[in-house]
Design a protein around this motif. Structure first.
Motif, PDB file in Angstrom:
ATOM      1  N   GLU A  28       0.858  -1.184   0.005  1.00 35.85           N
ATOM      2  CA  GLU A  28       0.035  -0.120  -0.014  1.00 35.85           C
ATOM      3  C   GLU A  28       0.871   1.268   0.247  1.00 35.85           C
ATOM      4  OE1 GLU A  28      -3.754  -1.514   2.551  1.00 35.85           O
ATOM      5  OE2 GLU A  28      -2.025  -0.957   3.458  1.00 35.85           O
ATOM      6  N   LEU A  29       2.113   1.200   0.775  1.00 37.90           N
ATOM      7  CA  LEU A  29       2.822   2.374   0.917  1.00 37.90           C
ATOM      8  C   LEU A  29       3.505   2.613  -0.664  1.00 37.90           C
ATOM      9  CD1 LEU A  29       3.684   4.107   3.151  1.00 37.90           C
ATOM     10  CD2 LEU A  29       5.586   2.411   3.550  1.00 37.90           C
ATOM     11  N   ALA A  30       3.983   1.691  -0.960  1.00 42.10           N
ATOM     12  CA  ALA A  30       4.570   1.785  -2.598  1.00 42.10           C
ATOM     13  C   ALA A  30       3.802   2.311  -3.379  1.00 42.10           C
ATOM     14  CB  ALA A  30       5.173   0.417  -2.844  1.00 42.10           C
ATOM     15  N   ALA A  31       2.514   1.924  -3.433  1.00 42.95           N
ATOM     16  CA  ALA A  31       1.398   2.509  -4.332  1.00 42.95           C
ATOM     17  C   ALA A  31       1.043   3.815  -4.001  1.00 42.95           C
ATOM     18  CB  ALA A  31       0.110   1.534  -4.297  1.00 42.95           C
ATOM     19  N   LYS A  32       1.085   4.316  -2.861  1.00 44.97           N
ATOM     20  CA  LYS A  32       0.837   5.546  -2.447  1.00 44.97           C
ATOM     21  C   LYS A  32       2.160   6.682  -2.977  1.00 44.97           C
ATOM     22  CE  LYS A  32      -2.505   4.685   1.146  1.00 44.97           C
ATOM     23  NZ  LYS A  32      -2.889   4.784   2.618  1.00 44.97           N
ATOM     24  N   VAL A  33       3.159   6.238  -2.872  1.00 45.41           N
ATOM     25  CA  VAL A  33       4.196   7.075  -3.074  1.00 45.41           C
ATOM     26  C   VAL A  33       4.856   6.781  -4.264  1.00 45.41           C
ATOM     27  CG1 VAL A  33       5.087   7.097  -0.693  1.00 45.41           C
ATOM     28  CG2 VAL A  33       6.065   5.527  -1.934  1.00 45.41           C
ATOM     29  N   GLY A  34       4.255   6.006  -5.071  1.00 43.61           N
ATOM     30  CA  GLY A  34       4.721   5.493  -6.675  1.00 43.61           C
ATOM     31  C   GLY A  34       6.318   4.832  -6.883  1.00 43.61           C
ATOM     32  N   VAL A  35       6.366   3.917  -6.105  1.00 46.57           N
ATOM     33  CA  VAL A  35       7.727   2.999  -6.366  1.00 46.57           C
ATOM     34  C   VAL A  35       7.200   1.639  -6.065  1.00 46.57           C
ATOM     35  CG1 VAL A  35       9.180   4.871  -5.452  1.00 46.57           C
ATOM     36  CG2 VAL A  35       8.362   3.157  -3.727  1.00 46.57           C
ATOM     37  N   ALA A  36       7.974   0.826  -6.584  1.00 44.19           N
ATOM     38  CA  ALA A  36       8.115  -0.723  -6.403  1.00 44.19           C
ATOM     39  C   ALA A  36       8.111  -0.974  -4.819  1.00 44.19           C
ATOM     40  CB  ALA A  36       9.130  -1.445  -7.168  1.00 44.19           C
ATOM     41  N   PRO A  37       7.139  -2.017  -4.554  1.00 42.35           N
ATOM     42  CA  PRO A  37       7.204  -2.574  -3.249  1.00 42.35           C
ATOM     43  C   PRO A  37       8.549  -2.877  -2.830  1.00 42.35           C
ATOM     44  CG  PRO A  37       5.278  -3.473  -4.267  1.00 42.35           C
ATOM     45  CD  PRO A  37       6.073  -2.800  -5.339  1.00 42.35           C
ATOM     46  N   SER A  38       9.576  -3.377  -3.452  1.00 45.70           N
ATOM     47  CA  SER A  38      10.813  -3.860  -3.143  1.00 45.70           C
ATOM     48  C   SER A  38      11.490  -2.534  -2.575  1.00 45.70           C
ATOM     49  CB  SER A  38      11.411  -4.697  -4.089  1.00 45.70           C
ATOM     50  OG  SER A  38      11.477  -3.930  -5.247  1.00 45.70           O
ATOM     51  N   THR A  39      11.552  -1.510  -3.546  1.00 49.78           N
ATOM     52  CA  THR A  39      12.018  -0.428  -3.412  1.00 49.78           C
ATOM     53  C   THR A  39      11.689   0.378  -2.179  1.00 49.78           C
ATOM     54  OG1 THR A  39      12.283   0.320  -5.892  1.00 49.78           O
ATOM     55  CG2 THR A  39      12.475   2.263  -4.296  1.00 49.78           C
ATOM     56  N   CYS A  40      10.397   0.124  -1.707  1.00 47.87           N
ATOM     57  CA  CYS A  40       9.799   0.908  -0.632  1.00 47.87           C
ATOM     58  C   CYS A  40      10.282   0.314   0.474  1.00 47.87           C
ATOM     59  CB  CYS A  40       8.128   0.810  -0.594  1.00 47.87           C
ATOM     60  SG  CYS A  40       7.374   1.279   0.852  1.00 47.87           S
ATOM     61  N   LEU A  41      10.499  -1.140   0.567  1.00 43.86           N
ATOM     62  CA  LEU A  41      11.069  -2.054   1.673  1.00 43.86           C
ATOM     63  C   LEU A  41      12.316  -1.439   1.924  1.00 43.86           C
ATOM     64  CD1 LEU A  41      11.120  -4.107   3.783  1.00 43.86           C
ATOM     65  CD2 LEU A  41      11.681  -5.747   1.767  1.00 43.86           C
ATOM     66  N   ASP A  42      13.222  -1.469   0.867  1.00 41.84           N
ATOM     67  CA  ASP A  42      14.594  -0.753   1.004  1.00 41.84           C
ATOM     68  C   ASP A  42      14.639   0.578   1.522  1.00 41.84           C
ATOM     69  OD1 ASP A  42      15.431  -3.324  -0.102  1.00 41.84           O
ATOM     70  OD2 ASP A  42      15.948  -2.360  -2.314  1.00 41.84           O
ATOM     71  N   ARG A  43      13.721   1.386   1.403  1.00 40.24           N
ATOM     72  CA  ARG A  43      13.703   2.875   1.792  1.00 40.24           C
ATOM     73  C   ARG A  43      13.284   2.830   3.275  1.00 40.24           C
ATOM     74  NH1 ARG A  43      13.828   7.447  -1.318  1.00 40.24           N
ATOM     75  NH2 ARG A  43      14.248   7.158  -3.524  1.00 40.24           N
ATOM     76  N   VAL A  44      12.560   2.119   3.638  1.00 43.78           N
ATOM     77  CA  VAL A  44      11.970   1.916   4.969  1.00 43.78           C
ATOM     78  C   VAL A  44      13.227   1.321   5.936  1.00 43.78           C
ATOM     79  CG1 VAL A  44      10.284   0.993   6.929  1.00 43.78           C
ATOM     80  CG2 VAL A  44       9.612   2.199   4.610  1.00 43.78           C
ATOM     81  N   THR A  45      13.862   0.206   5.322  1.00 43.34           N
ATOM     82  CA  THR A  45      14.806  -0.369   6.090  1.00 43.34           C
ATOM     83  C   THR A  45      16.104   0.631   6.321  1.00 43.34           C
ATOM     84  OG1 THR A  45      14.398  -2.676   5.199  1.00 43.34           O
ATOM     85  CG2 THR A  45      16.607  -1.963   6.097  1.00 43.34           C
ATOM     86  N   ARG A  46      16.328   1.551   5.132  1.00 41.53           N
ATOM     87  CA  ARG A  46      17.332   2.512   5.350  1.00 41.53           C
ATOM     88  C   ARG A  46      16.882   3.490   6.529  1.00 41.53           C
ATOM     89  NH1 ARG A  46      17.895   7.310   3.227  1.00 41.53           N
ATOM     90  NH2 ARG A  46      16.372   7.062   1.701  1.00 41.53           N
ATOM     91  N   LEU A  47      15.977   3.951   6.516  1.00 43.18           N
ATOM     92  CA  LEU A  47      15.219   4.883   7.336  1.00 43.18           C
ATOM     93  C   LEU A  47      15.381   4.113   8.847  1.00 43.18           C
ATOM     94  CD1 LEU A  47      12.474   6.325   5.393  1.00 43.18           C
ATOM     95  CD2 LEU A  47      14.374   7.516   6.053  1.00 43.18           C
TER      96      LEU A  47
END
Length: 165
Positions: A28-47
Protein backbone atom coordinates in the motif's frame (compact mmCIF):
# COMPACT_ATOMS: atom_id res chain seq x y z
CA UNK A 1 23.34 15.87 18.93
CA UNK A 2 22.87 13.42 16.08
CA UNK A 3 23.53 14.52 12.52
CA UNK A 4 20.48 14.87 10.30
CA UNK A 5 19.97 12.38 7.48
CA UNK A 6 19.53 13.35 3.82
CA UNK A 7 15.92 12.68 2.83
CA UNK A 8 14.42 13.01 -0.62
CA UNK A 9 10.73 13.69 -1.40
CA UNK A 10 9.92 9.94 -1.56
CA UNK A 11 11.45 9.40 1.90
CA UNK A 12 9.44 12.33 3.26
CA UNK A 13 6.24 10.98 1.72
CA UNK A 14 6.90 7.55 3.25
CA UNK A 15 7.53 9.11 6.67
CA UNK A 16 4.37 11.22 6.48
CA UNK A 17 2.25 8.20 5.58
CA UNK A 18 3.78 5.92 8.21
CA UNK A 19 3.31 8.52 10.94
CA UNK A 20 -0.36 8.72 10.04
CA UNK A 21 -0.74 4.91 10.03
CA UNK A 22 2.25 2.73 10.86
CA UNK A 23 0.24 -0.40 9.99
CA UNK A 24 0.25 0.48 6.28
CA UNK A 25 1.62 -2.47 4.31
CA UNK A 26 4.66 -2.05 2.08
CA UNK A 27 2.48 -2.77 -0.96
CA UNK A 28 0.00 0.00 0.00
CA UNK A 29 2.82 2.37 0.91
CA UNK A 30 4.62 1.72 -2.39
CA UNK A 31 1.43 2.39 -4.38
CA UNK A 32 0.81 5.66 -2.54
CA UNK A 33 4.36 6.98 -3.08
CA UNK A 34 4.74 5.62 -6.62
CA UNK A 35 7.62 3.14 -6.20
CA UNK A 36 7.96 -0.64 -6.37
CA UNK A 37 7.24 -2.54 -3.11
CA UNK A 38 10.87 -3.75 -3.01
CA UNK A 39 12.10 -0.15 -3.34
CA UNK A 40 9.72 0.92 -0.59
CA UNK A 41 10.99 -1.88 1.69
CA UNK A 42 14.60 -0.85 0.98
CA UNK A 43 13.83 2.78 1.80
CA UNK A 44 12.05 1.96 5.07
CA UNK A 45 14.90 -0.38 6.04
CA UNK A 46 17.41 2.43 5.34
CA UNK A 47 15.32 4.87 7.40
CA UNK A 48 15.34 2.41 10.31
CA UNK A 49 19.08 1.70 10.08
CA UNK A 50 19.91 5.41 9.91
CA UNK A 51 17.87 6.04 13.07
CA UNK A 52 15.21 8.22 11.45
CA UNK A 53 12.54 5.61 12.29
CA UNK A 54 12.96 4.63 15.92
CA UNK A 55 10.15 2.09 16.21
CA UNK A 56 6.41 1.64 16.23
CA UNK A 57 4.16 2.29 19.21
CA UNK A 58 0.77 1.07 20.22
CA UNK A 59 -1.40 3.89 21.55
CA UNK A 60 -3.90 3.05 24.27
CA UNK A 61 -6.80 5.02 25.70
CA UNK A 62 -5.94 5.62 29.40
CA UNK A 63 -9.61 6.18 30.30
CA UNK A 64 -10.59 2.76 28.92
CA UNK A 65 -7.86 1.26 31.10
CA UNK A 66 -9.32 2.88 34.21
CA UNK A 67 -6.91 5.84 34.23
CA UNK A 68 -9.29 8.61 33.16
CA UNK A 69 -7.50 11.50 34.87
CA UNK A 70 -4.27 12.79 33.33
CA UNK A 71 -1.98 15.45 34.73
CA UNK A 72 1.36 17.15 34.18
CA UNK A 73 3.60 17.32 37.24
CA UNK A 74 6.29 20.01 37.27
CA UNK A 75 9.03 18.76 39.59
CA UNK A 76 11.95 20.64 41.10
CA UNK A 77 14.86 18.47 42.34
CA UNK A 78 17.34 19.95 44.85
CA UNK A 79 20.21 19.69 44.77
CA UNK A 80 20.19 19.01 41.05
CA UNK A 81 23.12 16.57 40.99
CA UNK A 82 23.70 13.50 38.84
CA UNK A 83 23.86 11.10 41.80
CA UNK A 84 20.33 12.17 42.79
CA UNK A 85 18.68 12.61 39.42
CA UNK A 86 19.69 9.18 38.07
CA UNK A 87 17.76 7.23 40.74
CA UNK A 88 14.89 9.75 40.59
CA UNK A 89 14.51 9.30 36.81
CA UNK A 90 14.68 5.51 37.04
CA UNK A 91 12.05 5.41 39.80
CA UNK A 92 9.64 7.69 37.95
CA UNK A 93 10.05 5.68 34.74
CA UNK A 94 9.00 2.49 36.56
CA UNK A 95 5.75 3.91 37.95
CA UNK A 96 2.71 2.48 36.12
CA UNK A 97 1.12 5.95 36.20
CA UNK A 98 4.00 7.59 34.30
CA UNK A 99 3.35 8.21 30.60
CA UNK A 100 6.27 10.51 29.72
CA UNK A 101 9.16 12.19 31.51
CA UNK A 102 10.99 15.30 30.30
CA UNK A 103 14.20 16.85 31.71
CA UNK A 104 13.84 20.63 31.36
CA UNK A 105 15.64 23.93 31.62
CA UNK A 106 14.13 26.72 33.68
CA UNK A 107 12.69 26.75 37.21
CA UNK A 108 11.38 23.17 36.99
CA UNK A 109 13.73 20.28 36.39
CA UNK A 110 11.22 17.69 35.19
CA UNK A 111 7.80 17.49 33.63
CA UNK A 112 6.01 14.19 34.19
CA UNK A 113 2.86 13.19 32.30
CA UNK A 114 0.82 10.82 34.47
CA UNK A 115 -2.48 8.95 34.10
CA UNK A 116 -4.36 8.01 37.28
CA UNK A 117 -7.81 6.76 38.27
CA UNK A 118 -9.06 9.87 40.04
CA UNK A 119 -8.01 12.85 42.19
CA UNK A 120 -7.45 10.65 45.26
CA UNK A 121 -5.09 8.47 43.22
CA UNK A 122 -3.31 11.60 41.95
CA UNK A 123 -2.90 12.86 45.52
CA UNK A 124 -1.52 9.46 46.60
CA UNK A 125 0.94 9.47 43.69
CA UNK A 126 2.19 12.99 44.42
CA UNK A 127 2.56 12.40 48.16
CA UNK A 128 3.90 8.83 48.11
CA UNK A 129 6.09 8.85 45.01
CA UNK A 130 7.18 12.46 44.58
CA UNK A 131 7.11 14.72 47.63
CA UNK A 132 8.18 11.87 49.93
CA UNK A 133 11.55 11.76 48.12
CA UNK A 134 14.26 13.83 49.82
CA UNK A 135 15.54 15.32 46.57
CA UNK A 136 12.11 16.60 45.47
CA UNK A 137 11.81 20.23 46.55
CA UNK A 138 8.51 21.05 44.86
CA UNK A 139 5.75 19.51 42.75
CA UNK A 140 3.17 21.56 40.87
CA UNK A 141 0.20 19.72 39.37
CA UNK A 142 -1.77 20.67 36.26
CA UNK A 143 -4.77 18.59 35.16
CA UNK A 144 -5.10 17.79 31.47
CA UNK A 145 -8.61 18.50 30.19
CA UNK A 146 -8.01 17.45 26.60
CA UNK A 147 -5.12 16.36 24.41
CA UNK A 148 -4.55 16.41 20.64
CA UNK A 149 -1.99 14.61 18.52
CA UNK A 150 0.07 16.76 16.18
CA UNK A 151 2.32 15.91 13.32
CA UNK A 152 3.62 14.40 11.26
CA UNK A 153 7.18 15.34 12.17
CA UNK A 154 9.26 16.25 9.11
CA UNK A 155 12.49 18.23 8.56
CA UNK A 156 12.13 22.03 8.61
CA UNK A 157 10.50 23.16 5.37
CA UNK A 158 13.09 25.85 4.66
CA UNK A 159 15.91 23.29 4.47
CA UNK A 160 16.82 21.15 1.51
CA UNK A 161 15.81 17.52 1.89
CA UNK A 162 18.89 16.56 -0.10
CA UNK A 163 21.42 18.50 1.99
CA UNK A 164 20.72 16.67 5.22
CA UNK A 165 20.83 19.98 7.14
Amino acid sequence: MADSVALDPVDLHILRLLQNDSRTTYRELAAKVGVAPSTCLDRVTRLRRSGVILGHQLRLDPARLGRGLEALLSVQVRPHRRELIGPFVERIRTLPESRALFHLTGPDDYLVHVAVTDTADLQRLVLDEFTSRREVARVETRLIFQQWECGPLLPPSGESAESGH
